[in-house]
Every structure is written in structure tokens, then in C-alpha cells.
Motif scaffolding. Sequence first.
Motif, PDB file in Angstrom:
ATOM      1  N   GLY A  15       6.573   2.333  -3.518  1.00 12.07           N
ATOM      2  CA  GLY A  15       6.940   1.858  -2.178  1.00 12.07           C
ATOM      3  C   GLY A  15       7.504   0.461  -2.223  1.00 12.07           C
ATOM      4  N   ALA A  16       8.368   0.204  -3.203  1.00 16.62           N
ATOM      5  CA  ALA A  16       8.828  -1.169  -3.458  1.00 16.62           C
ATOM      6  C   ALA A  16      10.128  -1.517  -2.749  1.00 16.62           C
ATOM      7  N   GLY A  17      10.603  -0.654  -1.848  1.00 13.33           N
ATOM      8  CA  GLY A  17      11.883  -0.910  -1.194  1.00 13.33           C
ATOM      9  C   GLY A  17      11.802  -1.866  -0.030  1.00 13.33           C
ATOM     10  N   THR A  39      11.190   3.537  -5.495  1.00 18.84           N
ATOM     11  CA  THR A  39      11.530   3.835  -4.100  1.00 18.84           C
ATOM     12  C   THR A  39      11.865   5.318  -3.998  1.00 18.84           C
ATOM     13  N   ARG A  40      11.911   5.801  -2.781  1.00 12.79           N
ATOM     14  CA  ARG A  40      12.260   7.219  -2.610  1.00 12.79           C
ATOM     15  C   ARG A  40      13.682   7.512  -3.074  1.00 12.79           C
ATOM     16  N   GLN A  41      14.575   6.496  -2.951  1.00  8.95           N
ATOM     17  CA  GLN A  41      15.983   6.711  -3.311  1.00  8.95           C
ATOM     18  C   GLN A  41      16.218   6.560  -4.799  1.00  8.95           C
ATOM     19  N   ASN A  75       1.083   1.164  -3.980  1.00  3.25           N
ATOM     20  CA  ASN A  75       1.284   0.429  -2.723  1.00  3.25           C
ATOM     21  C   ASN A  75       1.790   1.317  -1.590  1.00  3.25           C
ATOM     22  N   ALA A  76       2.592   2.339  -1.919  1.00  2.00           N
ATOM     23  CA  ALA A  76       3.211   3.177  -0.875  1.00  2.00           C
ATOM     24  C   ALA A  76       2.144   3.801   0.021  1.00  2.00           C
ATOM     25  N   ALA A  77       2.391   3.781   1.314  1.00  2.00           N
ATOM     26  CA  ALA A  77       1.443   4.376   2.258  1.00  2.00           C
ATOM     27  C   ALA A  77       2.138   4.576   3.602  1.00  2.00           C
ATOM     28  N   ARG A  98      -2.514  12.842   1.879  1.00  2.00           N
ATOM     29  CA  ARG A  98      -1.742  13.174   0.680  1.00  2.00           C
ATOM     30  C   ARG A  98      -1.069  11.918   0.101  1.00  2.00           C
ATOM     31  N   ILE A  99      -0.454  11.121   0.994  1.00  2.00           N
ATOM     32  CA  ILE A  99       0.299   9.935   0.539  1.00  2.00           C
ATOM     33  C   ILE A  99      -0.640   8.772   0.197  1.00  2.00           C
ATOM     34  N   ASN A 100      -1.651   8.546   1.017  1.00  2.00           N
ATOM     35  CA  ASN A 100      -2.470   7.340   0.872  1.00  2.00           C
ATOM     36  C   ASN A 100      -3.637   7.490  -0.105  1.00  2.00           C
ATOM     37  N   GLY A 127      -5.511  -1.012  -0.785  1.00  2.00           N
ATOM     38  CA  GLY A 127      -6.366  -0.382   0.212  1.00  2.00           C
ATOM     39  C   GLY A 127      -6.219  -1.074   1.549  1.00  2.00           C
ATOM     40  N   SER A 128      -7.231  -0.943   2.360  1.00  2.00           N
ATOM     41  CA  SER A 128      -7.239  -1.612   3.654  1.00  2.00           C
ATOM     42  C   SER A 128      -8.668  -1.782   4.137  1.00  2.00           C
ATOM     43  N   ARG A 129      -8.903  -2.931   4.749  1.00  2.00           N
ATOM     44  CA  ARG A 129     -10.211  -3.140   5.385  1.00  2.00           C
ATOM     45  C   ARG A 129     -10.451  -2.067   6.453  1.00  2.00           C
ATOM     46  N   SER A 150      -8.034   8.061   5.214  1.00  2.00           N
ATOM     47  CA  SER A 150      -7.306   8.076   3.936  1.00  2.00           C
ATOM     48  C   SER A 150      -7.651   6.853   3.094  1.00  2.00           C
ATOM     49  N   LYS A 151      -7.787   5.695   3.728  1.00  2.00           N
ATOM     50  CA  LYS A 151      -8.085   4.476   2.970  1.00  2.00           C
ATOM     51  C   LYS A 151      -9.556   4.458   2.523  1.00  2.00           C
ATOM     52  N   ALA A 152     -10.435   5.087   3.291  1.00  2.00           N
ATOM     53  CA  ALA A 152     -11.821   5.234   2.827  1.00  2.00           C
ATOM     54  C   ALA A 152     -11.851   6.139   1.593  1.00  2.00           C
ATOM     55  N   LEU A 175      -7.433  -3.461  -3.347  1.00  2.00           N
ATOM     56  CA  LEU A 175      -7.111  -4.767  -2.771  1.00  2.00           C
ATOM     57  C   LEU A 175      -6.611  -4.609  -1.342  1.00  2.00           C
ATOM     58  N   HIS A 176      -7.181  -5.399  -0.442  1.00  2.00           N
ATOM     59  CA  HIS A 176      -6.774  -5.426   0.965  1.00  2.00           C
ATOM     60  C   HIS A 176      -5.781  -6.572   1.165  1.00  2.00           C
ATOM     61  N   PRO A 177      -4.573  -6.280   1.655  1.00  2.00           N
ATOM     62  CA  PRO A 177      -3.558  -7.344   1.746  1.00  2.00           C
ATOM     63  C   PRO A 177      -3.683  -8.247   2.959  1.00  2.00           C
ATOM     64  N   GLY A 178      -4.663  -7.993   3.833  1.00  2.55           N
ATOM     65  CA  GLY A 178      -4.717  -8.707   5.109  1.00  2.55           C
ATOM     66  C   GLY A 178      -3.895  -7.950   6.145  1.00  2.55           C
ATOM     67  N   TRP A 179      -3.866  -8.508   7.351  1.00  8.12           N
ATOM     68  CA  TRP A 179      -3.032  -7.925   8.405  1.00  8.12           C
ATOM     69  C   TRP A 179      -1.669  -8.601   8.296  1.00  8.12           C
ATOM     70  N   VAL A 180      -0.704  -7.872   7.741  1.00  9.36           N
ATOM     71  CA  VAL A 180       0.525  -8.476   7.238  1.00  9.36           C
ATOM     72  C   VAL A 180       1.732  -8.107   8.106  1.00  9.36           C
ATOM     73  N   LYS A 181       2.632  -9.065   8.259  1.00 10.15           N
ATOM     74  CA  LYS A 181       3.851  -8.877   9.064  1.00 10.15           C
ATOM     75  C   LYS A 181       4.866  -8.006   8.327  1.00 10.15           C
TER      76      LYS A 181
HETATM   77  N1  LIG Z   1       0.765  -4.358   6.802  1.00 13.21           N
HETATM   78  C1  LIG Z   1      -0.551  -4.439   6.960  1.00 13.21           C
HETATM   79  O1  LIG Z   1      -1.054  -5.110   7.876  1.00 13.21           O
HETATM   80  C2  LIG Z   1      -1.471  -3.715   6.013  1.00 13.21           C
HETATM   81  C3  LIG Z   1      -2.861  -3.874   6.180  1.00 13.21           C
HETATM   82  C4  LIG Z   1      -3.722  -3.256   5.290  1.00 13.21           C
HETATM   83  C5  LIG Z   1      -3.202  -2.507   4.262  1.00 13.21           C
HETATM   84  N2  LIG Z   1      -1.848  -2.346   4.128  1.00 13.21           N
HETATM   85  C6  LIG Z   1      -1.350  -1.546   3.004  1.00 13.21           C
HETATM   86  O2  LIG Z   1      -0.374  -2.289   2.286  1.00 13.21           O
HETATM   87  C7  LIG Z   1       0.539  -1.371   1.650  1.00 13.21           C
HETATM   88  C8  LIG Z   1       1.962  -1.760   1.988  1.00 13.21           C
HETATM   89  O3  LIG Z   1       2.123  -1.618   3.396  1.00 13.21           O
HETATM   90  P1  LIG Z   1       3.318  -2.309   4.200  1.00 13.21           P
HETATM   91  O4  LIG Z   1       2.686  -3.099   5.273  1.00 13.21           O
HETATM   92  O5  LIG Z   1       4.287  -2.937   3.278  1.00 13.21           O
HETATM   93  O6  LIG Z   1       3.964  -1.000   4.871  1.00 13.21           O
HETATM   94  P2  LIG Z   1       5.464  -0.631   5.214  1.00 13.21           P
HETATM   95  O7  LIG Z   1       6.216  -1.864   5.549  1.00 13.21           O
HETATM   96  O8  LIG Z   1       5.376   0.464   6.215  1.00 13.21           O
HETATM   97  O9  LIG Z   1       6.026  -0.062   3.823  1.00 13.21           O
HETATM   98  C9  LIG Z   1       5.505   1.148   3.321  1.00 13.21           C
HETATM   99  C10 LIG Z   1       6.170   1.444   2.005  1.00 13.21           C
HETATM  100  O10 LIG Z   1       5.647   2.701   1.525  1.00 13.21           O
HETATM  101  C11 LIG Z   1       6.744   3.530   1.182  1.00 13.21           C
HETATM  102  N3  LIG Z   1       6.432   4.953   1.339  1.00 13.21           N
HETATM  103  C12 LIG Z   1       5.896   5.594   2.402  1.00 13.21           C
HETATM  104  N4  LIG Z   1       5.836   6.911   2.165  1.00 13.21           N
HETATM  105  C13 LIG Z   1       6.338   7.108   0.917  1.00 13.21           C
HETATM  106  C14 LIG Z   1       6.555   8.247   0.115  1.00 13.21           C
HETATM  107  N5  LIG Z   1       6.248   9.483   0.530  1.00 13.21           N
HETATM  108  N6  LIG Z   1       7.065   8.079  -1.138  1.00 13.21           N
HETATM  109  C15 LIG Z   1       7.408   6.842  -1.579  1.00 13.21           C
HETATM  110  N7  LIG Z   1       7.255   5.720  -0.845  1.00 13.21           N
HETATM  111  C16 LIG Z   1       6.731   5.851   0.390  1.00 13.21           C
HETATM  112  C17 LIG Z   1       7.861   3.121   2.144  1.00 13.21           C
HETATM  113  O11 LIG Z   1       9.100   3.577   1.643  1.00 13.21           O
HETATM  114  P3  LIG Z   1      10.320   4.031   2.621  1.00 13.21           P
HETATM  115  O12 LIG Z   1      11.117   2.788   2.884  1.00 13.21           O
HETATM  116  O13 LIG Z   1      11.055   5.048   1.784  1.00 13.21           O
HETATM  117  O14 LIG Z   1       9.706   4.621   3.862  1.00 13.21           O
HETATM  118  C18 LIG Z   1       7.683   1.610   2.127  1.00 13.21           C
HETATM  119  O15 LIG Z   1       8.310   1.055   0.990  1.00 13.21           O
HETATM  120  C19 LIG Z   1       0.122   0.017   2.132  1.00 13.21           C
HETATM  121  O16 LIG Z   1      -0.712   0.617   1.169  1.00 13.21           O
HETATM  122  C20 LIG Z   1      -0.658  -0.279   3.401  1.00 13.21           C
HETATM  123  O17 LIG Z   1      -1.554   0.750   3.718  1.00 13.21           O
HETATM  124  C21 LIG Z   1      -0.966  -2.938   4.971  1.00 13.21           C
END
Ligand SMILES: NC(=O)c1ccc[n+]([C@@H]2O[C@H](COP(=O)([O-])OP(=O)(O)OC[C@H]3O[C@@H](n4cnc5c(N)ncnc54)[C@H](OP(=O)(O)O)[C@@H]3O)[C@@H](O)[C@H]2O)c1
Length: 225
Positions: A15-17, A39-41, A75-77, A98-100, A127-129, A150-152, A175-181
Motif C-alpha cells: 500500500g505504498a502508493g 502498489t496495486r498498479q 501497511n495496506a488496509a 481479508r485485506i486487513n 495495526g490500530s488502537r 479486522s485490526k483486533a 504498530l499504531h500510527p496514531g490518528w493520521v492525516k
Molecule cells: N490514518 C489513520 O488515522 C490510521 C489510524 C490507525 C491505523 N492506520 C493504519 O495505517 C495504515 C495506512 O493507512 P492510511 O491512513 O495511509 O490509509 P489510506 O490513505 O487509505 O491508504 C491505504 C493504502 O492501502 C492500499 N490498499 C488498500 N487496499 C489494497 C489492496 N487490496 N491491495 C493493495 N493495496 C491496498 C491503498 O492503495 P490504493 O491507492 O490502490 O487504494 C493505499 O495505498 C493502514 O494499515 C491503516 O489501517 C491508519
Amino acid sequence: MTQNTADTGTVLITGAGRGLGRALADLYTATGFRVIACTRQGTDDAPPLDVADATSIAALGDHLASVPIDIVINNAAIRGDTGGLASLETDGFLEVVRINALAPLLVARALRSNLLAGRRRVLVNIGSRAGSLAEGTIDDEDGDYAYRCSKAALNMATVKLAQDFRSDGIAVLSLHPGWVKTNMGGAEAAVEVAESALGLKGLIDGATMAETGSFRAYDGRTVLW
Ligand SMILES: NC(=O)c1ccc[n+]([C@@H]2O[C@H](COP(=O)([O-])OP(=O)(O)OC[C@H]3O[C@@H](n4cnc5c(N)ncnc54)[C@H](OP(=O)(O)O)[C@@H]3O)[C@@H](O)[C@H]2O)c1
């Protein structure tokens, strides 16, 4: 791709895109790591990876056979439906799980030999808090059953993998990343993506077998399971 140096290594991120995955990829690249940014692409450096598809994950393992990887970051979720019990439906719920939760296990299996061939041997599940049974609902009453469940489940995957991979010397962290923008966290979130990525990288780079099976936040705090 950046050449390995003695102080760095190779990191694979799913999920690095965009979002946090992209920020982590940029950070590791900037510090001299070879980054396999999935990435998916797909990119010139990494084949397409759809973590919802077990065949795609297995193909990644085949593609990377015999490539040493120091750090793997699951990381992807996706968030899924947040409407609560009333709007919960089977296919959507299972897609989130399935994904998480399942995909990180399949990635761990597919890349175990790569981690064994690496020097650092660290597997990270982002993960996530929200998935913490002890803390997840303390100040948060939203209705996202699928994401929380899923995160549990991912937390148990971390603990089980830590047990399984101990004899290989592979440290496994939640690892919990915090509540992130990001798209997932939204504009109101409390933590800038660069700050979260920097904190996570510090924890990952400092990880040893003493931390395996642990659950920490980006700021170093231990999160209760
Ligand atoms: N943001 C927060 O506040 C927060 C808090 C707690 C935990 N987290 C965790 O932090 C991680 C990153 O989250 P984020 O905030 O960066 O989310 P995000 O901005 O929604 O990005 C999610 C990433 O996951 C990829 N993804 C989703 N489904 C996929 C699939 N089927 N195959 C491949 N890649 C897929 C997406 O790719 P596409 O571009 O192809 O969709 C995107 O790169 C996640 O594990 C999330 O649960 C985030």
C-alpha cells in the motif's frame, strides 16, 4: 532503486502508493534504503500487488524469490463500512478482514524466506488502537465493526507470527500510527503523516527480538492489547 549500504538495507512496503505507506517509502528512500514499494498498479521496481488476492501475494513471493529483504511492512488496509451494526453486511465485512488481517499473514508466509535472507529480520503489521480490546473504545464510539474486528484479528496475527518466527530470529511488531492525516484518517486527524512515519521508522529501525510480539504507537507508547 537505491543501492544497499552497510547501514541500510531493503524494505518492502504494501500500500505504498499514497498515505502512510507512501510517506514510509519516501522516508526509507531518503535514508538510502532500497525500497520495494508495492502498489496495486505496480512500478518499475515492484510487481503489482493486490493484497485482497492470494494469488497476487503468492506471485510477489515468486517474483522476489532469493531477494534478501530486511524489513517487511504490512501497511495496506481499508476502513470499510462505518455505519454500525445496522448497516453491517457480509461481503463488505469479509473484504475488510481479508485485506486487513488475512493478507498480512499471507504476505508473511510468502516473504519469510526473504526476511531470513536479510540482516535486520523485522516484520511490521501496521495495526490500530481501534483494534485494541483494552483501549479501542475508550474515547471513540464510532460504528466501524469491520475495521475494529479486522485490526483486533491482526493483533493476534502479530502475536502468533512472533511465536512462529522466533526461531528464525524474525521480530514481529504491531504498530499504531496514531490518528493520521491521510485519506483514511481524514483532514481532522491529529498527526501529520510525516511525523507518524518518522516515529514508526524509529521504532522499526530500533527493533530487536526483545520487542517481538509487542504493540506500540508511533510515539513509542505501549498500546494495551
Ligand atoms: N490514518 C489513520 O488515522 C490510521 C489510524 C490507525 C491505523 N492506520 C493504519 O495505517 C495504515 C495506512 O493507512 P492510511 O491512513 O495511509 O490509509 P489510506 O490513505 O487509505 O491508504 C491505504 C493504502 O492501502 C492500499 N490498499 C488498500 N487496499 C489494497 C489492496 N487490496 N491491495 C493493495 N493495496 C491496498 C491503498 O492503495 P490504493 O491507492 O490502490 O487504494 C493505499 O495505498 C493502514 O494499515 C491503516 O489501517 C491508519
